[in-house]
Motif scaffolding. Structure first.
Motif, PDB file in Angstrom:
ATOM      1  N   HIS A  40       3.706  -2.303   1.656  1.00  0.00           N
ATOM      2  CA  HIS A  40       4.000  -1.234   2.609  1.00  0.00           C
ATOM      3  C   HIS A  40       3.543   0.140   2.114  1.00  0.00           C
ATOM      4  O   HIS A  40       3.406   1.063   2.915  1.00  0.00           O
ATOM      5  N   MET A  41       3.351   0.296   0.811  1.00  0.00           N
ATOM      6  CA  MET A  41       3.144   1.626   0.242  1.00  0.00           C
ATOM      7  C   MET A  41       1.676   1.941  -0.040  1.00  0.00           C
ATOM      8  O   MET A  41       1.268   3.095   0.006  1.00  0.00           O
ATOM      9  N   GLY A  42       0.896   0.945  -0.371  1.00  0.00           N
ATOM     10  CA  GLY A  42      -0.474   1.190  -0.804  1.00  0.00           C
ATOM     11  C   GLY A  42      -0.517   1.331  -2.308  1.00  0.00           C
ATOM     12  O   GLY A  42      -0.010   2.309  -2.856  1.00  0.00           O
ATOM     13  N   VAL A  43      -1.073   0.357  -3.000  1.00  0.00           N
ATOM     14  CA  VAL A  43      -1.079   0.352  -4.456  1.00  0.00           C
ATOM     15  C   VAL A  43      -1.941   1.495  -4.980  1.00  0.00           C
ATOM     16  O   VAL A  43      -2.951   1.866  -4.368  1.00  0.00           O
ATOM     17  N   THR A  44      -1.541   2.086  -6.099  1.00  0.00           N
ATOM     18  CA  THR A  44      -2.264   3.248  -6.640  1.00  0.00           C
ATOM     19  C   THR A  44      -2.912   2.971  -7.989  1.00  0.00           C
ATOM     20  O   THR A  44      -3.677   3.791  -8.478  1.00  0.00           O
ATOM     21  N   ARG A  45      -2.605   1.813  -8.612  1.00  0.00           N
ATOM     22  CA  ARG A  45      -3.220   1.500  -9.903  1.00  0.00           C
ATOM     23  C   ARG A  45      -3.426  -0.005 -10.008  1.00  0.00           C
ATOM     24  O   ARG A  45      -2.749  -0.786  -9.345  1.00  0.00           O
ATOM     25  N   PRO A  46      -4.366  -0.433 -10.855  1.00  0.00           N
ATOM     26  CA  PRO A  46      -4.643  -1.870 -10.998  1.00  0.00           C
ATOM     27  C   PRO A  46      -3.422  -2.641 -11.486  1.00  0.00           C
ATOM     28  O   PRO A  46      -2.625  -2.143 -12.291  1.00  0.00           O
ATOM     29  N   LYS A  47      -3.292  -3.877 -10.996  1.00  0.00           N
ATOM     30  CA  LYS A  47      -2.192  -4.746 -11.405  1.00  0.00           C
ATOM     31  C   LYS A  47      -2.773  -6.103 -11.784  1.00  0.00           C
ATOM     32  O   LYS A  47      -2.594  -7.096 -11.078  1.00  0.00           O
ATOM     33  N   LYS A  48      -3.468  -6.126 -12.924  1.00  0.00           N
ATOM     34  CA  LYS A  48      -4.156  -7.341 -13.344  1.00  0.00           C
ATOM     35  C   LYS A  48      -3.761  -7.790 -14.746  1.00  0.00           C
ATOM     36  O   LYS A  48      -4.460  -8.593 -15.358  1.00  0.00           O
ATOM     37  N   LEU A  63      -0.972 -11.960   0.814  1.00  0.00           N
ATOM     38  CA  LEU A  63      -0.566 -10.564   0.680  1.00  0.00           C
ATOM     39  C   LEU A  63      -1.049  -9.819   1.908  1.00  0.00           C
ATOM     40  O   LEU A  63      -2.225  -9.902   2.270  1.00  0.00           O
ATOM     41  N   PHE A  64      -0.123  -9.102   2.565  1.00  0.00           N
ATOM     42  CA  PHE A  64      -0.462  -8.361   3.774  1.00  0.00           C
ATOM     43  C   PHE A  64      -0.676  -6.887   3.446  1.00  0.00           C
ATOM     44  O   PHE A  64       0.183  -6.245   2.832  1.00  0.00           O
ATOM     45  N   SER A  65      -1.809  -6.353   3.874  1.00  0.00           N
ATOM     46  CA  SER A  65      -2.083  -4.917   3.795  1.00  0.00           C
ATOM     47  C   SER A  65      -1.893  -4.338   5.186  1.00  0.00           C
ATOM     48  O   SER A  65      -2.397  -4.911   6.159  1.00  0.00           O
ATOM     49  N   ILE A  66      -1.199  -3.222   5.306  1.00  0.00           N
ATOM     50  CA  ILE A  66      -0.850  -2.724   6.635  1.00  0.00           C
ATOM     51  C   ILE A  66      -1.930  -1.843   7.262  1.00  0.00           C
ATOM     52  O   ILE A  66      -1.747  -1.337   8.365  1.00  0.00           O
ATOM     53  N   SER A  67      -3.042  -1.679   6.559  1.00  0.00           N
ATOM     54  CA  SER A  67      -4.189  -0.956   7.124  1.00  0.00           C
ATOM     55  C   SER A  67      -5.431  -1.379   6.361  1.00  0.00           C
ATOM     56  O   SER A  67      -5.353  -1.998   5.291  1.00  0.00           O
ATOM     57  N   GLU A  68      -6.590  -1.036   6.888  1.00  0.00           N
ATOM     58  CA  GLU A  68      -7.822  -1.339   6.166  1.00  0.00           C
ATOM     59  C   GLU A  68      -7.955  -0.457   4.930  1.00  0.00           C
ATOM     60  O   GLU A  68      -8.494  -0.893   3.902  1.00  0.00           O
ATOM     61  N   ALA A  69      -7.444   0.774   5.015  1.00  0.00           N
ATOM     62  CA  ALA A  69      -7.483   1.661   3.850  1.00  0.00           C
ATOM     63  C   ALA A  69      -6.717   1.058   2.682  1.00  0.00           C
ATOM     64  O   ALA A  69      -7.201   1.059   1.539  1.00  0.00           O
ATOM     65  N   THR A  70      -5.525   0.512   2.946  1.00  0.00           N
ATOM     66  CA  THR A  70      -4.755  -0.087   1.853  1.00  0.00           C
ATOM     67  C   THR A  70      -5.362  -1.431   1.439  1.00  0.00           C
ATOM     68  O   THR A  70      -5.300  -1.803   0.263  1.00  0.00           O
ATOM     69  N   ARG A  71      -5.950  -2.159   2.376  1.00  0.00           N
ATOM     70  CA  ARG A  71      -6.569  -3.436   2.019  1.00  0.00           C
ATOM     71  C   ARG A  71      -7.700  -3.234   1.019  1.00  0.00           C
ATOM     72  O   ARG A  71      -7.844  -4.007   0.060  1.00  0.00           O
ATOM     73  N   ALA A  84      -7.243  -3.743  -6.661  1.00  0.00           N
ATOM     74  CA  ALA A  84      -6.124  -3.632  -7.598  1.00  0.00           C
ATOM     75  C   ALA A  84      -5.443  -4.946  -7.947  1.00  0.00           C
ATOM     76  O   ALA A  84      -4.948  -5.121  -9.065  1.00  0.00           O
ATOM     77  N   PHE A  85      -5.393  -5.884  -6.993  1.00  0.00           N
ATOM     78  CA  PHE A  85      -4.592  -7.086  -7.198  1.00  0.00           C
ATOM     79  C   PHE A  85      -5.430  -8.254  -7.711  1.00  0.00           C
ATOM     80  O   PHE A  85      -6.605  -8.401  -7.332  1.00  0.00           O
ATOM     81  N   ARG A  98      -4.814 -10.054   3.501  1.00  0.00           N
ATOM     82  CA  ARG A  98      -5.131  -9.905   4.922  1.00  0.00           C
ATOM     83  C   ARG A  98      -4.619  -8.563   5.450  1.00  0.00           C
ATOM     84  O   ARG A  98      -3.498  -8.165   5.158  1.00  0.00           O
ATOM     85  N   ARG A  99      -5.452  -7.902   6.203  1.00  0.00           N
ATOM     86  CA  ARG A  99      -4.981  -6.716   6.916  1.00  0.00           C
ATOM     87  C   ARG A  99      -4.137  -7.160   8.102  1.00  0.00           C
ATOM     88  O   ARG A  99      -4.560  -7.988   8.906  1.00  0.00           O
ATOM     89  N   LEU A 100      -2.919  -6.599   8.172  1.00  0.00           N
ATOM     90  CA  LEU A 100      -2.025  -6.906   9.289  1.00  0.00           C
ATOM     91  C   LEU A 100      -1.373  -5.592   9.729  1.00  0.00           C
ATOM     92  O   LEU A 100      -0.400  -5.142   9.133  1.00  0.00           O
ATOM     93  N   TYR A 101      -1.952  -4.980  10.760  1.00  0.00           N
ATOM     94  CA  TYR A 101      -1.423  -3.715  11.247  1.00  0.00           C
ATOM     95  C   TYR A 101       0.041  -3.874  11.678  1.00  0.00           C
ATOM     96  O   TYR A 101       0.435  -4.900  12.230  1.00  0.00           O
ATOM     97  N   LEU A 102       0.821  -2.853  11.435  1.00  0.00           N
ATOM     98  CA  LEU A 102       2.184  -2.821  11.938  1.00  0.00           C
ATOM     99  C   LEU A 102       2.153  -2.672  13.459  1.00  0.00           C
ATOM    100  O   LEU A 102       1.121  -2.328  14.045  1.00  0.00           O
ATOM    101  N   GLY A 103       3.293  -2.908  14.083  1.00  0.00           N
ATOM    102  CA  GLY A 103       3.371  -2.763  15.531  1.00  0.00           C
ATOM    103  C   GLY A 103       4.730  -2.263  15.954  1.00  0.00           C
ATOM    104  O   GLY A 103       5.687  -2.261  15.172  1.00  0.00           O
ATOM    105  N   ILE A 104       4.826  -1.817  17.176  1.00  0.00           N
ATOM    106  CA  ILE A 104       6.087  -1.349  17.740  1.00  0.00           C
ATOM    107  C   ILE A 104       6.283  -1.968  19.123  1.00  0.00           C
ATOM    108  O   ILE A 104       5.328  -2.452  19.738  1.00  0.00           O
TER     109      ILE A 104
END
Length: 373
Positions: free
Chosen positions: A112-120, A134-142, A148-149, A157-163
């Protein structure tokens, strides 16, 4: 497999990440999936599960989570749950341990947050290695997640949030809308410029205030009122020092009569009805839920040209402005404040985009496809 999922969210905070499970639980139920919850005792997350109709399994603290693995595995077996969904990266160690002990489980994680550093490193390779998807909520975070992962691209997978767009459709009559505008301090005939969200430095309220000062100076004949929507205290999720700095700057600029602080409000869909322009000057949104909420309300939206917001807005549905440039925001505001027909046209196109691409029903349908694959 059984259509049952356990949502794990061991957070004592309250924001979009923590709200997400209870937001999707009713739609999951509508589409045939039974949800269960794991949360901290006394947390707002636990309360939100109950409000969504789910009595959660509760833990006293994050530190005791790993000591409760046997209890949780017993619960999963007794309830016939085969899917576990984590929503906070620190909860993945618990999810990964559950899968290690019971390999038949399917483990999902939403970043939900967008990773900021490598996690390997070895720990993250072990933990993320147990994740089914693993779901990324935007293409930017994907794109950041791919770098990073320690996962192959097909497992991210990119999976946009919805309302649910229904609550954002207009409901107030002219008299009710006028009363709400008066409550928000918007003079009759003035264009209401709203900024909803937590009052914290990353949300860009400081740039918005400077932009309004420039707008007042450059276009003194335009009638408008700024409306800041969000809690004013730490308990309401805001940064009190930031709130104090904003108030001080507004006073220095002589804008006190022209900017209203609403405080925390639970009626955002209705508040949108009293707004003409909605601003989201966040510096780095992982998605931009407020953006699509305003779009669903058929509002003209100005968003930051950064993070994921450009994936939601284009020139047909709103306007983008450089997040750190008050002059760019003032220019976009001047265009929209002066042109009611443009605001109407952008708002209609914005709602149509939400209905096409960002509904909760579509989000959950895609989620269930992954759960059941």
């Amino acid at each position: 497999m059984s259509c049952k999922v356990l949502h794990i969210c061991l957070s004592s905070g309250w924001g979009g990440l923590e709200m997400y499970p209870s937001r999707i639980i009713p739609e999951l139920a509508r589409q045939g999936w039974q949800s269960h919850g794991l949360a901290l005792v006394g947390s707002r997350v636990a309360e939100s599960f109950r409000l969504a109709g789910v009595e959660p399994l509760e833990l006293l603290s994050k530190g005791r989570a790993l000591l409760s693995v046997g209890r949780i595995l017993g619960y999963l077996k007794a309830q016939g749950i085969g899917v576990v969904h984590c929503h906070k990266s620190s909860d993945l160690r618990l999810g990964a341990l559950l899968v290690s002990l019971r390999p038949s489980l399917r483990l999902f994680f939403t970043d939900h947050m967008g990773v900021t550093r490598p996690k390997k490193d070895p720990y993250h390779r072990w933990a993320y290695g147990r994740v089914t998807r693993l779901f990324s909520i935007s293409e930017a975070t994907r794109q950041r997640n791919l770098a990073a992962f320690p996962l192959p691209p097909e497992r991210i997978r990119r999976l946009y949030l919805g309302i649910d767009p229904a609550p954002y459709a207009p409901r107030l009559d002219d008299q009710e809308r006028a009363a709400l505008s008066q409550e928000l301090g918007v003079p009759e005939g003035a264009v209401a410029i709203g900024l909803p969200g937590r009052l914290t430095p990353g949300k860009g309220q400081d740039v918005w205030v400077e932009a309004l000062a420039l707008l007042a100076e450059a276009q003194p004949n335009l009638a408008w009122q700024g409306v800041l929507i969000g809690g004013l205290t730490r308990e309401e999720g805001s940064n009190e020092a930031h709130v104090a700095t904003l108030r001080q700057r507004i006073a220095v600029l002589g804008l006190e009569p022209r900017i209203t602080f609403t405080g925390f409000r639970r009626d955002l869909p209705r508040l949108f009805e009293a707004l003409d322009v909605v601003c989201v000057p966040s510096r780095n949104e992982a998605f931009g839920l407020t953006v699509i909420e305003a779009m669903a309300a058929s509002k003209a939206v100005i968003g930051s040209d950064s993070g994921a917001i450009p994936e939601l807005l284009n020139n047909e549905t709103g306007r983008l402005a450089v997040p750190e440039d008050p002059a760019a925001w003032a220019e976009a505001l001047a265009e929209l404040v002066a042109d009611a027909e443009l605001r109407r046209r952008l708002g209609q196109a914005a709602r149509a985009r939400v209905l096409a691409d960002f509904t909760l029903a579509a989000h959950v349908t895609n989620l269930i496809e992954e759960y059941a694959a």
